[in-house]
Design a protein around this motif. Structure first.
Motif, PDB file in Angstrom:
ATOM      1  N   LYS A 188      19.788 103.850  50.221  1.00  0.00           N
ATOM      2  CA  LYS A 188      19.069 102.573  50.209  1.00  0.00           C
ATOM      3  C   LYS A 188      17.769 102.670  51.001  1.00  0.00           C
ATOM      4  CE  LYS A 188      23.214  99.777  49.491  1.00  0.00           C
ATOM      5  NZ  LYS A 188      24.065  98.670  49.982  1.00  0.00           N
ATOM      6  N   HIS A 189      17.777 103.491  52.055  1.00  0.00           N
ATOM      7  CA  HIS A 189      16.553 103.699  52.835  1.00  0.00           C
ATOM      8  C   HIS A 189      15.528 104.464  52.007  1.00  0.00           C
ATOM      9  CE1 HIS A 189      13.989 104.278  56.301  1.00  0.00           C
ATOM     10  NE2 HIS A 189      14.007 105.580  56.109  1.00  0.00           N
ATOM     11  N   VAL A 190      15.987 105.482  51.285  1.00  0.00           N
ATOM     12  CA  VAL A 190      15.096 106.252  50.416  1.00  0.00           C
ATOM     13  C   VAL A 190      14.525 105.368  49.315  1.00  0.00           C
ATOM     14  CG1 VAL A 190      14.999 108.132  48.738  1.00  0.00           C
ATOM     15  CG2 VAL A 190      16.240 108.442  50.878  1.00  0.00           C
ATOM     16  N   LEU A 191      15.361 104.490  48.758  1.00  0.00           N
ATOM     17  CA  LEU A 191      14.908 103.597  47.692  1.00  0.00           C
ATOM     18  C   LEU A 191      13.794 102.689  48.186  1.00  0.00           C
ATOM     19  CD1 LEU A 191      15.320 102.494  44.814  1.00  0.00           C
ATOM     20  CD2 LEU A 191      16.994 100.903  45.762  1.00  0.00           C
ATOM     21  N   GLY A 192      13.932 102.168  49.401  1.00  0.00           N
ATOM     22  CA  GLY A 192      12.904 101.289  49.942  1.00  0.00           C
ATOM     23  C   GLY A 192      11.617 102.023  50.263  1.00  0.00           C
ATOM     24  N   GLU A 193      11.717 103.280  50.707  1.00  0.00           N
ATOM     25  CA  GLU A 193      10.539 104.046  51.109  1.00  0.00           C
ATOM     26  C   GLU A 193       9.687 104.475  49.916  1.00  0.00           C
ATOM     27  OE1 GLU A 193      11.700 107.367  53.455  1.00  0.00           O
ATOM     28  OE2 GLU A 193      11.227 106.355  55.343  1.00  0.00           O
ATOM     29  N   LEU A 194      10.326 104.856  48.814  1.00  0.00           N
ATOM     30  CA  LEU A 194       9.618 105.500  47.713  1.00  0.00           C
ATOM     31  C   LEU A 194       9.205 104.547  46.601  1.00  0.00           C
ATOM     32  CD1 LEU A 194      11.687 108.801  47.408  1.00  0.00           C
ATOM     33  CD2 LEU A 194       9.579 108.393  48.677  1.00  0.00           C
ATOM     34  N   GLN A 195       9.443 103.245  46.755  1.00  0.00           N
ATOM     35  CA  GLN A 195       9.053 102.302  45.711  1.00  0.00           C
ATOM     36  C   GLN A 195       7.571 101.970  45.854  1.00  0.00           C
ATOM     37  OE1 GLN A 195      11.241  99.046  44.388  1.00  0.00           O
ATOM     38  NE2 GLN A 195      13.223 100.027  44.465  1.00  0.00           N
ATOM     39  N   HIS A 196       6.759 102.859  45.338  1.00  0.00           N
ATOM     40  CA  HIS A 196       5.305 102.661  45.393  1.00  0.00           C
ATOM     41  C   HIS A 196       4.695 103.206  44.113  1.00  0.00           C
ATOM     42  CE1 HIS A 196       1.191 102.520  46.790  1.00  0.00           C
ATOM     43  NE2 HIS A 196       1.059 103.799  46.506  1.00  0.00           N
ATOM     44  N   CYS A 197       3.827 102.410  43.506  1.00  0.00           N
ATOM     45  CA  CYS A 197       3.154 102.817  42.273  1.00  0.00           C
ATOM     46  C   CYS A 197       1.699 103.151  42.590  1.00  0.00           C
ATOM     47  CB  CYS A 197       3.243 101.698  41.224  1.00  0.00           C
ATOM     48  SG  CYS A 197       2.626 102.191  39.599  1.00  0.00           S
ATOM     49  N   ALA A 198       1.280 104.334  42.200  1.00  0.00           N
ATOM     50  CA  ALA A 198      -0.086 104.779  42.524  1.00  0.00           C
ATOM     51  C   ALA A 198      -1.143 104.051  41.703  1.00  0.00           C
ATOM     52  CB  ALA A 198      -0.195 106.286  42.301  1.00  0.00           C
ATOM     53  N   LEU A 199      -0.781 103.563  40.507  1.00  0.00           N
ATOM     54  CA  LEU A 199      -1.734 102.879  39.641  1.00  0.00           C
ATOM     55  C   LEU A 199      -1.778 101.394  39.974  1.00  0.00           C
ATOM     56  CD1 LEU A 199      -0.789 104.609  36.270  1.00  0.00           C
ATOM     57  CD2 LEU A 199      -2.611 105.220  37.855  1.00  0.00           C
ATOM     58  N   ASP A 200      -2.978 100.815  39.900  1.00  0.00           N
ATOM     59  CA  ASP A 200      -3.160  99.426  40.332  1.00  0.00           C
ATOM     60  C   ASP A 200      -4.053  98.687  39.343  1.00  0.00           C
ATOM     61  OD1 ASP A 200      -4.214  97.064  41.948  1.00  0.00           O
ATOM     62  OD2 ASP A 200      -2.837  97.959  43.403  1.00  0.00           O
ATOM     63  N   PHE A 201      -3.772  97.417  39.126  1.00  0.00           N
ATOM     64  CA  PHE A 201      -4.599  96.597  38.235  1.00  0.00           C
ATOM     65  C   PHE A 201      -5.992  96.366  38.807  1.00  0.00           C
ATOM     66  CE2 PHE A 201      -0.776  95.426  35.871  1.00  0.00           C
ATOM     67  CZ  PHE A 201      -1.296  95.344  34.583  1.00  0.00           C
ATOM     68  N   ALA A 202      -6.174  96.623  40.082  1.00  0.00           N
ATOM     69  CA  ALA A 202      -7.511  96.479  40.664  1.00  0.00           C
ATOM     70  C   ALA A 202      -8.502  97.467  40.065  1.00  0.00           C
ATOM     71  CB  ALA A 202      -7.437  96.672  42.183  1.00  0.00           C
ATOM     72  N   ASP A 203      -7.997  98.528  39.438  1.00  0.00           N
ATOM     73  CA  ASP A 203      -8.866  99.531  38.820  1.00  0.00           C
ATOM     74  C   ASP A 203      -9.379  99.101  37.454  1.00  0.00           C
ATOM     75  OD1 ASP A 203      -8.223 101.127  41.017  1.00  0.00           O
ATOM     76  OD2 ASP A 203      -6.489 101.989  39.988  1.00  0.00           O
ATOM     77  N   VAL A 204      -8.806  98.049  36.889  1.00  0.00           N
ATOM     78  CA  VAL A 204      -9.140  97.623  35.525  1.00  0.00           C
ATOM     79  C   VAL A 204     -10.258  96.590  35.570  1.00  0.00           C
ATOM     80  CG1 VAL A 204      -8.259  96.629  33.378  1.00  0.00           C
ATOM     81  CG2 VAL A 204      -6.756  98.043  34.815  1.00  0.00           C
ATOM     82  N   ARG A 205     -11.331  96.880  34.851  1.00  0.00           N
ATOM     83  CA  ARG A 205     -12.464  95.952  34.782  1.00  0.00           C
ATOM     84  C   ARG A 205     -12.321  95.066  33.540  1.00  0.00           C
ATOM     85  NH1 ARG A 205     -14.828  95.950  39.735  1.00  0.00           N
ATOM     86  NH2 ARG A 205     -15.107  98.096  40.488  1.00  0.00           N
ATOM     87  N   GLY A 206     -12.615  93.787  33.721  1.00  0.00           N
ATOM     88  CA  GLY A 206     -12.537  92.871  32.585  1.00  0.00           C
ATOM     89  C   GLY A 206     -11.094  92.653  32.132  1.00  0.00           C
ATOM     90  N   GLN A 207     -10.954  92.311  30.842  1.00  0.00           N
ATOM     91  CA  GLN A 207      -9.645  92.126  30.191  1.00  0.00           C
ATOM     92  C   GLN A 207      -8.768  91.115  30.934  1.00  0.00           C
ATOM     93  OE1 GLN A 207      -9.627  93.072  27.434  1.00  0.00           O
ATOM     94  NE2 GLN A 207     -10.389  95.131  27.097  1.00  0.00           N
ATOM     95  N   GLY A 271      16.649 112.926  44.083  1.00  0.00           N
ATOM     96  CA  GLY A 271      18.060 112.611  44.017  1.00  0.00           C
ATOM     97  C   GLY A 271      18.354 111.211  43.534  1.00  0.00           C
ATOM     98  N   LEU A 272      17.337 110.359  43.436  1.00  0.00           N
ATOM     99  CA  LEU A 272      17.517 108.966  43.033  1.00  0.00           C
ATOM    100  C   LEU A 272      16.233 108.478  42.380  1.00  0.00           C
ATOM    101  CD1 LEU A 272      19.576 106.533  43.336  1.00  0.00           C
ATOM    102  CD2 LEU A 272      18.193 105.845  45.305  1.00  0.00           C
ATOM    103  N   VAL A 273      16.352 107.779  41.260  1.00  0.00           N
ATOM    104  CA  VAL A 273      15.185 107.161  40.618  1.00  0.00           C
ATOM    105  C   VAL A 273      14.805 105.940  41.443  1.00  0.00           C
ATOM    106  CG1 VAL A 273      14.309 106.011  38.565  1.00  0.00           C
ATOM    107  CG2 VAL A 273      15.804 107.996  38.335  1.00  0.00           C
ATOM    108  N   THR A 274      13.640 105.948  42.030  1.00  0.00           N
ATOM    109  CA  THR A 274      13.238 104.884  42.953  1.00  0.00           C
ATOM    110  C   THR A 274      12.201 103.938  42.352  1.00  0.00           C
ATOM    111  OG1 THR A 274      11.549 106.320  43.927  1.00  0.00           O
ATOM    112  CG2 THR A 274      13.727 106.314  44.962  1.00  0.00           C
ATOM    113  N   GLN A 275      11.641 104.267  41.201  1.00  0.00           N
ATOM    114  CA  GLN A 275      10.661 103.401  40.556  1.00  0.00           C
ATOM    115  C   GLN A 275      11.114 103.111  39.130  1.00  0.00           C
ATOM    116  OE1 GLN A 275       6.756 105.118  40.766  1.00  0.00           O
ATOM    117  NE2 GLN A 275       6.859 105.491  42.964  1.00  0.00           N
ATOM    118  N   ARG A 276      10.706 101.989  38.630  1.00  0.00           N
ATOM    119  CA  ARG A 276      11.067 101.638  37.262  1.00  0.00           C
ATOM    120  C   ARG A 276      10.461 102.662  36.306  1.00  0.00           C
ATOM    121  NH1 ARG A 276      13.885  97.157  36.741  1.00  0.00           N
ATOM    122  NH2 ARG A 276      13.859  95.653  38.460  1.00  0.00           N
TER     123      ARG A 276
END
Length: 519
Positions: A188-207, A271-276
């Motif tokens: 559960k500690h690993v799951l909380g630590e690694l839930q981070h997505c490198a891609l962000d909507f802030a990079d998208v212009r317009g739309q 050892g565990l899938v931490t992101q969707r």
């Protein structure tokens, strides 16, 4: 002499316990007689040579005798190389090379190399869950599988690298107890630590319209189709969709990890899938690759996307028969694969995100580029996506080309974190709404017809607007339900309990890209 070891075999995403019974005659022969029975597949039958070489190269001299190994129950097909270790341990035990005679509290699994080394196998998480359910305390696994197995609480996981290490471990257990601490992971500690997505909507212009549609889709778990010319940002938007979804719960992470482990795509370091999950298969994929298949069925892309996103880029380029098999998982959220000997079901509760061009050249209705496609060509292209499949996609949104002024704008776009906050708030309202439902429902997209009537009541003005849209656009009954579900999500994003005309109008807007778009 008879000796029994215990192992497990994976079927679907679950594991069954297997007794590995080893018997040898004690009579030396000039030839090696080594037989494996109990419906073994080719990999299990070939283990005879791997096991004998591993035992020999680990320093044990086993003379040629009659050896029979039974994998019980004998009416279940056995596959994979994970039986190598229990077979080798069973042979050593039958020849008296082990101090521990009762292995009922040890489950062994792993592939052997010719030098006696152990290699990782697929499906280890399912094996660990099966060991816990059957009350087996100790699990002996290859070192590369240790993190995955240790995610399951209530089982002592002992990682080993060689057959000699296994023998020493079992002998220690037979001489008073194991003095080596089991491998542990704070899952559960690993799951909380690694839930981070490198891609962000802030990079998208317009739309802005497309971003709003994706926010609605994420908030209600709705399927979405984006239609626009090449380079408009459809794929860029889709890849950032997981960044605004709710975090994986521990139960969801376990279920998703089981599927990835069985399929052999799990990262052994995590050892565990931490992101969707975000799965994006190529349009040349077969129906078996998408849904799953094989003599003993294995999960396909729709199951690997369970609890995540399945992105189908260039939707009309997929073979029609491949797209049509999506109907069952989209409706039932499971995939059932039937074979003559067995029928297995895999979970497939994914969110479908699809993208397509409006025509073969991609510039139909584009203001800056001329389209050279004739109406019959456009119609043939569009008809590759069937009406029933489109009806199962809640949101259809146009993604036009981004203008130069928007690309060069200095102001930054809204981040995924702020969008995700609104999504989490809307999902919280849905959790409260469906807390007492008979069926397990987590989002508005999963509502049944009865629940739509209960939670999507309309006022007179909203009722007239929806009726007019149904008649003018020729929408189906399924599209009617989709509009109400999307409107319910829009209201949840605004924190409102009643559906208004504005909510229905926005939901109808997300259906205007139906067949009328190309007429």
């Amino acid at each position: 002499m008879l000796f029994k070891a215990f192992s497990a075999s994976v079927y679907g995403i679950d594991a069954n316990m297997i007794d590995v019974e080893v018997d040898f005659s004690g009579i030396k022969t000039t030839e090696d007689h080594f037989h494996t029975v109990g419906l073994p597949d080719a990999a299990v039958r070939e283990s005879r040579d791997r096991v004998r070489a591993a035992i020999k190269n680990s320093g044990f001299d086993i003379p040629p005798t009659h050896i029979t190994i039974n994998l019980a129950p004998a009416d279940i097909k056995k596959e994979g190389s994970g039986f190598d270790l229990p077979m080798a341990v069973g042979i050593l035990g039958a020849y008296g090379a082990l101090q521990l005679r009762d292995l009922s509290q040890f489950l062994l699994v792993g592939e052997l190399g010719l030098d006696g080394g152990l290699r990782a196998i697929s499906g280890m998480l399912s094996v660990a869950v099966a060991a816990r359910e059957h009350g087996i305390k100790n699990l002996v696994v290859p070192k590369a599988n240790a993190r995955e197995a240790a995610v399951v609480e209530g089982v002592n996981v002992y990682p080993v690298e060689t057959l000699n290490e296994v023998r020493e471990l079992l002998n220690a257990a037979g001489n008073g107890g194991i003095h080596v601490a089991p491998f542990q992971v704070e899952a559960k500690h690993v799951l909380g630590e690694l839930q981070h997505c490198a891609l962000d909507f802030a990079d998208v212009r317009g739309q802005q319209t497309a971003k709003r549609a994706l926010e609605v889709a994420a908030a209600g778990g709705h399927n979405i189709l984006m239609i626009g010319p090449p380079g408009s940002g459809k794929t860029m938007l889709a890849k950032r969709l997981p960044s605004i979804l709710t975090p994986l719960s521990f139960e969801e992470a376990l279920e998703t990890t089981k599927i990835h482990s069985v399929a052999g795509v799990l990262d052994p370091e995590a050892g565990l899938v931490t992101q969707r999950p975000f799965r994006s298969p190529h349009h040349t994929i077969s129906d078996a690759g998408l849904i799953g298949g094989g003599v003993i069925p294995h999960p396909g892309e729709v199951s690997l996307a369970h609890n995540g996103v399945l992105f189908l880029d260039e939707l009309p380029e997929f073979p029609r028969n491949v797209l049509e098999v999506l109907r069952q998982p989209l409706e039932d959220r499971t995939v059932t694969i039937a074979r003559a000997s067995m029928s297995l079901s895999f979970p497939s509760a994914f969110m479908l995100a699809a993208a397509m061009n409006p025509c073969p050249c991609g510039y139909f209705n584009d203001k800056s580029r001329e389209c050279h496609c004739t109406p019959p060509i456009i119609q043939r292209y569009v008809s590759k996506v069937s009406g029933p499949l489109l009806d199962r996609i809640d949101i259809h949104i146009e993604v036009p080309a981004v203008q130069y002024r928007e690309l060069r704008a200095g102001a930054s776009s809204e981040s995924s974190a702020s969008i995700r906050a609104r999504v989490l708030k809307a999902r919280g309202l849905q959790s409260e709404r469906f807390a007492h439902a008979r069926e397990k429902i987590y989002s508005n997209a999963q509502m049944s017809t009865r629940q739509i009537r209960a939670f999507c009541e309309l006022g007179p003005d909203a009722e007239k607007l929806l009726e007019r849209a149904m008649q003018q656009q020729g929408l189906t009954a399924r599209a009617h339900d989709r509009i109400l579900k999307v409107a319910r999500t829009i209201a949840d994003l605004e924190g409102q309990s009643a559906l208004t005309v504005a909510h229905i109008a926005e939901a109808i807007q997300y259906r205007t890209l139906d067949r009328s778009y190309w007429s």
